[in-house]
Design an enzyme around this catalytic site. Structure first.
Site, PDB file in Angstrom:
ATOM      1  N   GLY A 273      35.931  32.444  40.767  1.00 37.49           N
ATOM      2  CA  GLY A 273      35.464  32.942  39.483  1.00 37.49           C
ATOM      3  C   GLY A 273      33.970  32.923  39.239  1.00 37.49           C
ATOM      4  N   ARG A 310      34.420  37.039  44.799  1.00 38.39           N
ATOM      5  CA  ARG A 310      33.289  37.893  44.411  1.00 38.39           C
ATOM      6  C   ARG A 310      31.935  37.295  44.806  1.00 38.39           C
ATOM      7  NH1 ARG A 310      33.817  41.302  40.088  1.00 38.39           N
ATOM      8  NH2 ARG A 310      35.539  40.013  39.376  1.00 38.39           N
ATOM      9  N   ARG A 346      36.469  49.680  39.743  1.00 40.80           N
ATOM     10  CA  ARG A 346      35.925  48.772  38.723  1.00 40.80           C
ATOM     11  C   ARG A 346      35.332  49.472  37.493  1.00 40.80           C
ATOM     12  NH1 ARG A 346      32.242  45.569  39.258  1.00 40.80           N
ATOM     13  NH2 ARG A 346      33.208  43.891  38.112  1.00 40.80           N
ATOM     14  N   CYS A 375      40.936  63.962  39.013  1.00 43.85           N
ATOM     15  CA  CYS A 375      41.269  64.630  37.747  1.00 43.85           C
ATOM     16  C   CYS A 375      41.651  63.621  36.668  1.00 43.85           C
ATOM     17  CB  CYS A 375      42.380  65.645  37.977  1.00 43.85           C
ATOM     18  SG  CYS A 375      41.867  66.873  39.174  1.00 43.85           S
ATOM     19  N   GLU A 376      40.668  62.881  36.204  1.00 38.44           N
ATOM     20  CA  GLU A 376      40.810  61.891  35.133  1.00 38.44           C
ATOM     21  C   GLU A 376      39.455  61.801  34.460  1.00 38.44           C
ATOM     22  OE1 GLU A 376      43.369  59.802  34.301  1.00 38.44           O
ATOM     23  OE2 GLU A 376      44.696  60.198  35.997  1.00 38.44           O
ATOM     24  N   TYR A 403      36.168  43.618  45.455  1.00 42.51           N
ATOM     25  CA  TYR A 403      37.040  44.425  44.589  1.00 42.51           C
ATOM     26  C   TYR A 403      36.655  45.898  44.633  1.00 42.51           C
ATOM     27  CZ  TYR A 403      38.156  39.713  43.231  1.00 42.51           C
ATOM     28  OH  TYR A 403      38.509  38.398  43.278  1.00 42.51           O
TER      29      TYR A 403
HETATM   30  C1  LIG Z   1      41.126  36.362  42.319  1.00 39.73           C
HETATM   31  C2  LIG Z   1      41.289  34.918  42.583  1.00 39.73           C
HETATM   32  C3  LIG Z   1      40.225  34.175  43.089  1.00 39.73           C
HETATM   33  C4  LIG Z   1      38.843  34.747  43.339  1.00 39.73           C
HETATM   34  O1  LIG Z   1      38.181  35.099  42.179  1.00 39.73           O
HETATM   35  P1  LIG Z   1      36.641  35.527  42.233  1.00 39.73           P
HETATM   36  O2  LIG Z   1      36.304  35.837  40.832  1.00 39.73           O
HETATM   37  O3  LIG Z   1      36.563  36.723  43.111  1.00 39.73           O
HETATM   38  O4  LIG Z   1      35.880  34.390  42.788  1.00 39.73           O
HETATM   39  C5  LIG Z   1      40.450  32.839  43.376  1.00 39.73           C
HETATM   40  N1  LIG Z   1      41.672  32.265  43.159  1.00 39.73           N
HETATM   41  C6  LIG Z   1      42.699  32.954  42.666  1.00 39.73           C
HETATM   42  C7  LIG Z   1      43.991  32.285  42.465  1.00 39.73           C
HETATM   43  C8  LIG Z   1      42.560  34.301  42.358  1.00 39.73           C
HETATM   44  O5  LIG Z   1      43.597  34.966  41.849  1.00 39.73           O
END
Ligand SMILES: *Cc1c(COP(=O)(O)O)cnc(C)c1O
Length: 447
Positions: A273, A310, A346, A375-376, A403
Site C-alpha cells: 500500500g 506499486r 487506471r 468505443c467508450e 497495475y
Molecule cells: C494489492 C495488494 C498488495 C499490494 O498493494 P500495493 O498498493 O501495490 O503495494 C499487497 N497485499 C495485498 C493483500 C494486496 O491485495
C-alpha cells in the site's frame, strides 16, 4: 534492426535536454540522488540508454517498457530499509505479474504475495522460492489451496472463518499442515481512493478485529493448521504513515493478547500500500516508512513481512504509444493514440493521473485530451495536457509499471501490448504482442 546485441552508446549528462514533465519537475537526478531510468538525452526520451523511438520501431506500439535498473533499485531500497531487523519483502504479484519482472525479483531474493493459483504458477515458472510465498485473497478455491500446499508455500493469509475450515479440510485430505495468518481488518481509514481502500469495516476484506481472537483459538485446535502470524492490507496508494502505524499497533495489540493465551505469532504482515508520486503526491520515503514501523516493533522477536507492489514496480515502467489522429475541435482537441483503456485501465477506473511525455521533447502546443480507440467515453489516458503534437508522434505514459499490463484486457478485441525490458544499452522483448489468432483460439461456433 535488432536492438538486442546492438548496444546504443550511452551519452553523457551534458547532452540531456532541459526538459520538464508537466508537473514542472526537471529531469535528471531526482532529489534522492537516484538516476531517473527514463530521461531525455539529446532531446529524446530514453529508457536507460535506449531511445524509446528505437523500441517503437523494433517492437511496435503500444508497448510497455520497463527498466531493469529501476526495478532492481526499488527492490533493494525497500529491502535495505528493513535491514536492521528480521523481515521478508513479498512483492505483490498482481501489480505486475510478467515473468521477466518476477524472475528479476526472484534473483534478488524476493518473496511474493499471490492472490490466485495462476499467480503461484507464474512465481514458480519465474524461479521464485515457494517458501517465500504468502497467499492472500478472499476467495481461495479448494484447488488453489491444494496447489499451494503441494508447492509448500510459506503461509496462507486467511480472510474468513469459512476459509479457515476449508483449509483445514483440504490440508487434512492432502496430509499436509498449512501455516496460517489471519488477515484482520484493523478498521483504519487509509484516506485513499474508495476503490483501493481495503481496511475499513465496510470492505469485503479481512476478519473483523473483534472476531479475530476467537478465530485464532479455533485455528489452534485444528490439527492440520499451524498459527504463524497476523496480517492486514489496508489499501493502496497511501500517502501518509499514520494509517500504517495504527494498523501495526492494532495487530501488535492482538499479538499480545494471543501471547497471553499461549499462542505465539512468528510474523506480522503489514501488507502493501505504500504510495508513489504520480503527479504531486508526497508519499513517505521508504526509509521513513521503515523507521516508523521499526519504532513500533521495538525489540519484539517477530519477523516483519511486507507486501509492496506499486512502490516497487510503478516507477519502473511506462507505456509507449503513437498518435494516430489529431482532432482539433471548437471545444476540445483530441489526440487519438494507439493505446487505450484495455492497455492501461487506471485512468478510466480510478480517474488516475499519469504524466504524458513527448518522446521527442518539444515546447508549446495545445491542450489535448489523450484518448484511445476504444468505443467508450471513459476511454481516456489523460485530460487537458499541453503538448506540441503531430500525427505519428510517440508519447510515453509514465509511471505505468504497476497495475498497467496486469490489468489489461482484450476489450474491443485488441491484442495485448508487447513488453520490453531495458537493461543498460540493451532492450529485451519479454512478452510478444498478442496475435489475433490467439484471441480467438479457444472459441468455436455452434455445431
Ligand atoms: C494489492 C495488494 C498488495 C499490494 O498493494 P500495493 O498498493 O501495490 O503495494 C499487497 N497485499 C495485498 C493483500 C494486496 O491485495
Amino acid at each position: 534492426m535488432r536492438l538486442q546485441g546492438s548496444p546504443v552508446p550511452a551519452e553523457d549528462e551534458a547532452g540531456s535536454a532541459e526538459a520538464r514533465n508537466s508537473a514542472g519537475i526537471p529531469f535528471g537526478r531526482k532529489k534522492t540522488g537516484r538516476v531517473n531510468p527514463f530521461d531525455y538525452r539529446n532531446n529524446e526520451l530514453h529508457a536507460e540508454s535506449v531511445p524509446l523511438s528505437r523500441i517503437a520501431e523494433r517492437y511496435g506500439t503500444p508497448c510497455y517498457v520497463y527498466s531493469r535498473a529501476a526495478l532492481t533499485e526499488s527492490w533493494r531500497a525497500f529491502d535495505d530499509a528493513f535491514a536492521g531487523r528480521d523481515h521478508l519483502v513479498c512483492y505483490a504479484v498482481k501489480a505486475n505479474s510478467t515473468l521477466a519482472v518476477l524472475n528479476l525479483l526472484a534473483r534478488l531474493g524476493s518473496g511474493f504475495d499471490i492472490v490466485s493459483g495462476g499467480e503461484l504458477a507464474r512465481v514458480l515458472a519465474a524461479g521464485g522460492d515457494p517458501r517465500k510465498v504468502v497467499f492472500s485473497g478472499v476467495g481461495k478455491s479448494a484447488g488453489e489451496m491444494r496447489q499451494a500446499l503441494s508447492a509448500d508455500i510459506l503461509c496462507f493469509n486467511v480472510e474468513s472463518e469459512s476459509e479457515l475450515a476449508r483449509l483445514e479440510a483440504v490440508a487434512a485430505q492432502a496430509g499436509k499442515t498449512a501455516a496460517v495468518s489471519l488477515r484482520v481488518n484493523p478498521d483504519v481509514d487509509p484516506r485513499t481512493h474508495p476503490y483501493i481502500a481495503t481496511g475499513l469495516k465496510q470492505n469485503k476484506f479481512g476478519i473483523a478485529y473483534e472476531d479475530a481472537l476467537d478465530l485464532y483459538r479455533r485455528a489452534r485446535t485444528m490439527r492440520h493448521l499451524t498459527v504463524a502470524g497476523v496480517g492486514c492490507h489496508i489499501g493502496s496508494q497511501l500517502t501518509e504513515l499514520a494509517p500504517f502505524v495504527s494498523a501495526l499497533d492494532r495487530m501488535l495489540g492482538l499479538a499480545d493478547r494471543l501471547q497471553a493465551e499461549g499462542i505465539t505469532l512468528t510474523h506480522v504482515d503489514i501488507g502493501g500500500g505504500l504510495g508513489i508520486r504520480y503527479r504531486d503526491e508526497s508519499p513517505p520515503a521508504v526509509a521513513d516508512y521503515a523507521r516508523a514501523l521499526a519504532g513500533r516493533l521495538g525489540n519484539r522477536a517477530v519477523k516483519l513481512l511486507l507486501e509492496p507492489g506499486r512502490a516497487l514496480a510503478g516507477h519502473a515502467g511506462l507505456l509507449l504509444t503513437r498518435v494516430e489522429y489529431l482532432k482539433h475541435g471548437r471545444e476540445r482537441n483530441f489526440a487519438v493514440v494507439d493505446a487505450a483503456m484495455n492497455d492501461l485501465l487506471r485512468p478510466a477506473l480510478y480517474d488516475a493521473w499519469h504524466d504524458v511525455l513527448p518522446v521527442v521533447a518539444a515546447s508549446g502546443g495545445r491542450v489535448y485530451e489523450i484518448v484511445g480507440p476504444v468505443c467508450e467515453s471513459g476511454d481516456f489516458l489523460a485530460h487537458a495536457r499541453t503538448l506540441a503534437l503531430r500525427e505519428g508522434d510517440l508519447l510515453a505514459i509514465m509511471t505505468a509499471g504497476a497495475y498497467g499490463m496486469s490489468m489489461s484486457s482484450n476489450y474491443n478485441t485488441r491484442p495485448r501490448a508487447a513488453e520490453v525490458m531495458v537493461d543498460g544499452a540493451q532492450a529485451h522483448l519479454v512478452r510478444e504482442r498478442e496475435a489475433l489468432s490467439e484471441l480467438m483460439a479457444r472459441e468455436m461456433p455452434l455445431p
